[in-house]
Structure formats: structure tokens, C-alpha cells
Design a protein around this motif. Structure first.
Motif, PDB file in Angstrom:
ATOM      1  N   THR A 172       0.825  -1.206   0.000  1.00  0.00           N
ATOM      2  CA  THR A 172       0.000   0.000   0.000  1.00  0.00           C
ATOM      3  C   THR A 172       0.860   1.257   0.000  1.00  0.00           C
ATOM      4  O   THR A 172       0.589   2.214  -0.745  1.00  0.00           O
ATOM      5  N   GLU A 173       1.898   1.281   0.844  1.00  0.00           N
ATOM      6  CA  GLU A 173       2.779   2.450   0.890  1.00  0.00           C
ATOM      7  C   GLU A 173       3.469   2.666  -0.450  1.00  0.00           C
ATOM      8  O   GLU A 173       3.631   3.805  -0.913  1.00  0.00           O
ATOM      9  N   THR A 174       3.860   1.575  -1.091  1.00  0.00           N
ATOM     10  CA  THR A 174       4.591   1.678  -2.353  1.00  0.00           C
ATOM     11  C   THR A 174       3.697   2.142  -3.488  1.00  0.00           C
ATOM     12  O   THR A 174       4.076   3.038  -4.266  1.00  0.00           O
ATOM     13  N   ILE A 175       2.518   1.579  -3.605  1.00  0.00           N
ATOM     14  CA  ILE A 175       1.656   1.992  -4.716  1.00  0.00           C
ATOM     15  C   ILE A 175       1.135   3.412  -4.493  1.00  0.00           C
ATOM     16  O   ILE A 175       0.949   4.164  -5.455  1.00  0.00           O
ATOM     17  N   GLN A 176       0.958   3.812  -3.237  1.00  0.00           N
ATOM     18  CA  GLN A 176       0.541   5.186  -2.974  1.00  0.00           C
ATOM     19  C   GLN A 176       1.639   6.156  -3.386  1.00  0.00           C
ATOM     20  O   GLN A 176       1.370   7.213  -3.969  1.00  0.00           O
ATOM     21  N   TYR A 177       2.886   5.792  -3.093  1.00  0.00           N
ATOM     22  CA  TYR A 177       4.012   6.640  -3.490  1.00  0.00           C
ATOM     23  C   TYR A 177       4.073   6.753  -5.014  1.00  0.00           C
ATOM     24  O   TYR A 177       4.218   7.864  -5.558  1.00  0.00           O
ATOM     25  N   CYS A 178       3.964   5.618  -5.696  1.00  0.00           N
ATOM     26  CA  CYS A 178       4.015   5.648  -7.164  1.00  0.00           C
ATOM     27  C   CYS A 178       2.877   6.491  -7.725  1.00  0.00           C
ATOM     28  O   CYS A 178       3.084   7.323  -8.620  1.00  0.00           O
ATOM     29  N   SER A 179       1.680   6.291  -7.205  1.00  0.00           N
ATOM     30  CA  SER A 179       0.528   7.046  -7.697  1.00  0.00           C
ATOM     31  C   SER A 179       0.738   8.544  -7.517  1.00  0.00           C
ATOM     32  O   SER A 179       0.491   9.334  -8.429  1.00  0.00           O
ATOM     33  N   ASP A 180       1.226   8.931  -6.350  1.00  0.00           N
ATOM     34  CA  ASP A 180       1.435  10.360  -6.066  1.00  0.00           C
ATOM     35  C   ASP A 180       2.499  10.947  -6.999  1.00  0.00           C
ATOM     36  O   ASP A 180       2.330  12.056  -7.527  1.00  0.00           O
ATOM     37  N   GLU A 181       3.592  10.223  -7.195  1.00  0.00           N
ATOM     38  CA  GLU A 181       4.678  10.742  -8.032  1.00  0.00           C
ATOM     39  C   GLU A 181       4.298  10.763  -9.506  1.00  0.00           C
ATOM     40  O   GLU A 181       4.655  11.688 -10.240  1.00  0.00           O
ATOM     41  N   TRP A 182       3.570   9.753  -9.969  1.00  0.00           N
ATOM     42  CA  TRP A 182       3.129   9.743 -11.377  1.00  0.00           C
ATOM     43  C   TRP A 182       2.182  10.905 -11.640  1.00  0.00           C
ATOM     44  O   TRP A 182       2.198  11.495 -12.713  1.00  0.00           O
ATOM     45  N   GLU A 183       1.347  11.248 -10.651  1.00  0.00           N
ATOM     46  CA  GLU A 183       0.388  12.339 -10.831  1.00  0.00           C
ATOM     47  C   GLU A 183       1.102  13.686 -10.999  1.00  0.00           C
ATOM     48  O   GLU A 183       0.541  14.623 -11.583  1.00  0.00           O
ATOM     49  N   LYS A 184       2.329  13.785 -10.511  1.00  0.00           N
ATOM     50  CA  LYS A 184       3.087  15.032 -10.644  1.00  0.00           C
ATOM     51  C   LYS A 184       3.666  15.211 -12.041  1.00  0.00           C
ATOM     52  O   LYS A 184       4.119  16.311 -12.394  1.00  0.00           O
ATOM     53  N   LEU A 185       3.668  14.129 -12.833  1.00  0.00           N
ATOM     54  CA  LEU A 185       4.207  14.220 -14.191  1.00  0.00           C
ATOM     55  C   LEU A 185       3.227  14.973 -15.085  1.00  0.00           C
ATOM     56  O   LEU A 185       2.054  15.120 -14.773  1.00  0.00           O
ATOM     57  N   SER A 186       3.713  15.454 -16.179  1.00  0.00           N
ATOM     58  CA  SER A 186       2.862  16.207 -17.113  1.00  0.00           C
ATOM     59  C   SER A 186       2.060  15.227 -17.968  1.00  0.00           C
ATOM     60  O   SER A 186       2.456  14.863 -19.084  1.00  0.00           O
ATOM     61  N   LEU A 187       0.924  14.814 -17.441  1.00  0.00           N
ATOM     62  CA  LEU A 187       0.105  13.824 -18.118  1.00  0.00           C
ATOM     63  C   LEU A 187      -1.176  14.436 -18.671  1.00  0.00           C
ATOM     64  O   LEU A 187      -1.982  13.789 -19.273  1.00  0.00           O
TER      65      LEU A 187
END
Length: 245
Positions: A230-245
Motif C-alpha cells: 500500500t505504501e509503495t503503490i501510494q508513493y508511485c501514484s502520487d509521483e506519477w500524478e506530478k508528471l505532465s500527463l
């Protein structure tokens, strides 16, 4: 509009409803914007998920770095997917056996592997074309190359206060150290919690029966893996959301 549920490969379709849709939606956003154009989906049948040939990619202005990042992005999914399958297995067992601690170890290995690949991906996104896309590390190299995949991972950890370090330390302990002592709660196996593993290297703390353990330092093995995942996927989700998508 391409979607993972319709146009992803078998793993992407499998995990869309399992966790991507709700826990990691930015995975699809990146995939749709940056990965679909690299594949044959846009020039042939939608079911062809493979990369275009090298000549065509080059003619369209894509670089080896683009392929590298696409592969890293997908690898994060595969590692997280395997870990969540192991978690489901552990949670489904009404009676756990001591051998299930090996399943926990495998799950933790995949979680930290997902972290490593995610860190490399994120570092490459923040510093495009700095790192060689096909050199994993300096092992066996006579001349030091500071632009390997391993360097990218290390740079991201250093620049971001070593995220998820408690989970990595736990992985290091169970991968490179002795087996952790276990106890049982009803029908579930318990191990030292993440962050408490170094306190119980001496198995006699459990076997001497002198009350020297803190029960709050232990948890059932599926809860330990659930926390790490859970901690890992939350981190990935948060960091991916910061990308210019």
C-alpha cells in the motif's frame, strides 16, 4: 481513445480492476500519452501491443530513452502485480503455515523491486537523456560510468530523502540476513513488523518465554505485506500524478 481495459496487454487488463483503476490511475494516463504511440496499436490492429520497429520509431523522433522509460513503466506494474497476487494468497488462507513466511519474503522482494524501477523511471523523467538506457550498473566495467540505471535509482533516493526506506531495510534484512523469528496468533503467522526487525535478531527473545518481547512489535504476515504494498503503490501514484500527463 485507448484504454487499458480494452487495449492493454493481458497483465494490464488483469490488473486494471484489481488495483490500477482505483489505486494507480496515473499509470493509464502515462501509458495512453507516451506508450501507445510507441506501439503498433496506432498503425495496425489494436491488439498488436508490441513496439514499432526501430526504423519507424527513429523516423517519428523517438529515442532509446523513450523505449527504456516505457519498459520501466510496465515493469513497475508487473512487480506490483505479482506482489498483490501473493498478498491475496496470504489473505485467503484460513490457516497459515510457517512456510508462508517465504511467500511474504517473495512479496517484499517484488515490492522493493517495484520501488527500484519506479525510482529509475522518475529520475529519468526528471533528467531526460542523462542516463544510458541499456547499462544497468558498473559491475565488470573498468571505467566508471556514472550514468547507469543503478545511478539513476541512487540519485532519486538521495534527492528525495530515501523514500520507503523502512521497507527497503526490511527487505535487506530478510534477503541478506538470518531468518526472522515467528510466533502465532490464532491461525496466522506473525513476524516482527517493518521497522522492528532489527530488535529480534536473537530468536531466544521469543523462545525463552521471559516476557521480553513487545507484542505490538509483531503483526501477521499478510498485514506486513499489505502495508509494504500500500505504501509503495501510494508513493508511485502520487509521483506519477506530478508528471505532465
Amino acid at each position: 481513445m485507448y484504454t487499458l481495459s480494452n487495449d492493454g496487454d493481458s497483465f494490464e487488463k488483469r490488473y486494471w480492476n484489481v488495483f490500477l483503476k482505483n489505486d494507480f490511475p496515473a499509470y493509464e494516463k502515462y501509458w495512453s500519452k507516451y506508450i501507445v504511440p510507441l506501439t503498433n496499436r496506432s498503425i495496425s490492429t489494436p491488439g498488436d501491443v508490441h513496439f514499432k520497429n526501430s526504423h519507424q520509431l527513429l523516423s517519428e523522433g523517438y529515442l532509446p530513452e523513450d523505449i527504456c522509460k516505457a519498459q520501466l513503466h510496465y515493469t513497475v506494474l508487473r512487480r506490483l502485480g505479482r506482489a498483490v497476487e501473493i498478498l491475496a494468497y496470504l489473505q485467503s488462507k484460513p490457516v497459515q503455515d510457517i512456510i508462508d513466511t517465504d511467500a511474504l519474503a517473495e512479496g517484499i522482494f517484488h515490492v522493493v523491486a517495484a520501488q527500484d524501477v519506479a525510482f529509475e523511471f522518475l529520475q529519468r523523467m526528471s533528467t531526460p537523456n542523462k542516463y544510458d538506457p541499456w547499462v544497468p550498473n558498473n559491475h565488470g566495467n573498468q571505467t566508471r560510468n556514472n550514468n547507469t540505471s543503478e545511478d539513476a535509482q541512487r540519485e532519486w533516493r538521495k534527492n528525495n530523502n530515501h523514500p520507503l526506506g523502512d521497507i527497503r531495510n526490511y527487505r535487506n534484512t530478510i534477503a541478506h540476513g538470518r531468518v526472522l523469528p515467528s510466533t502465532r496468533k490464532n491461525n496466522k503467522i506473525m513476524l516482527p513488523n517493518i521497522g522492528k526487525e532489527q530488535n529480534y535478531l536473537d530468536w531466544r527473545l521469543l523462545t525463552d518465554g521471559n516476557g521480553s518481547i513487545n507484542n505490538n512489535d509483531f503483526d501477521i504476515i499478510d498485514e506486513i505485506l499489505r502495508y509494504a504494498w500500500t505504501e509503495t503503490i501510494q508513493y508511485c501514484s502520487d509521483e506519477w500524478e506530478k508528471l505532465s500527463l
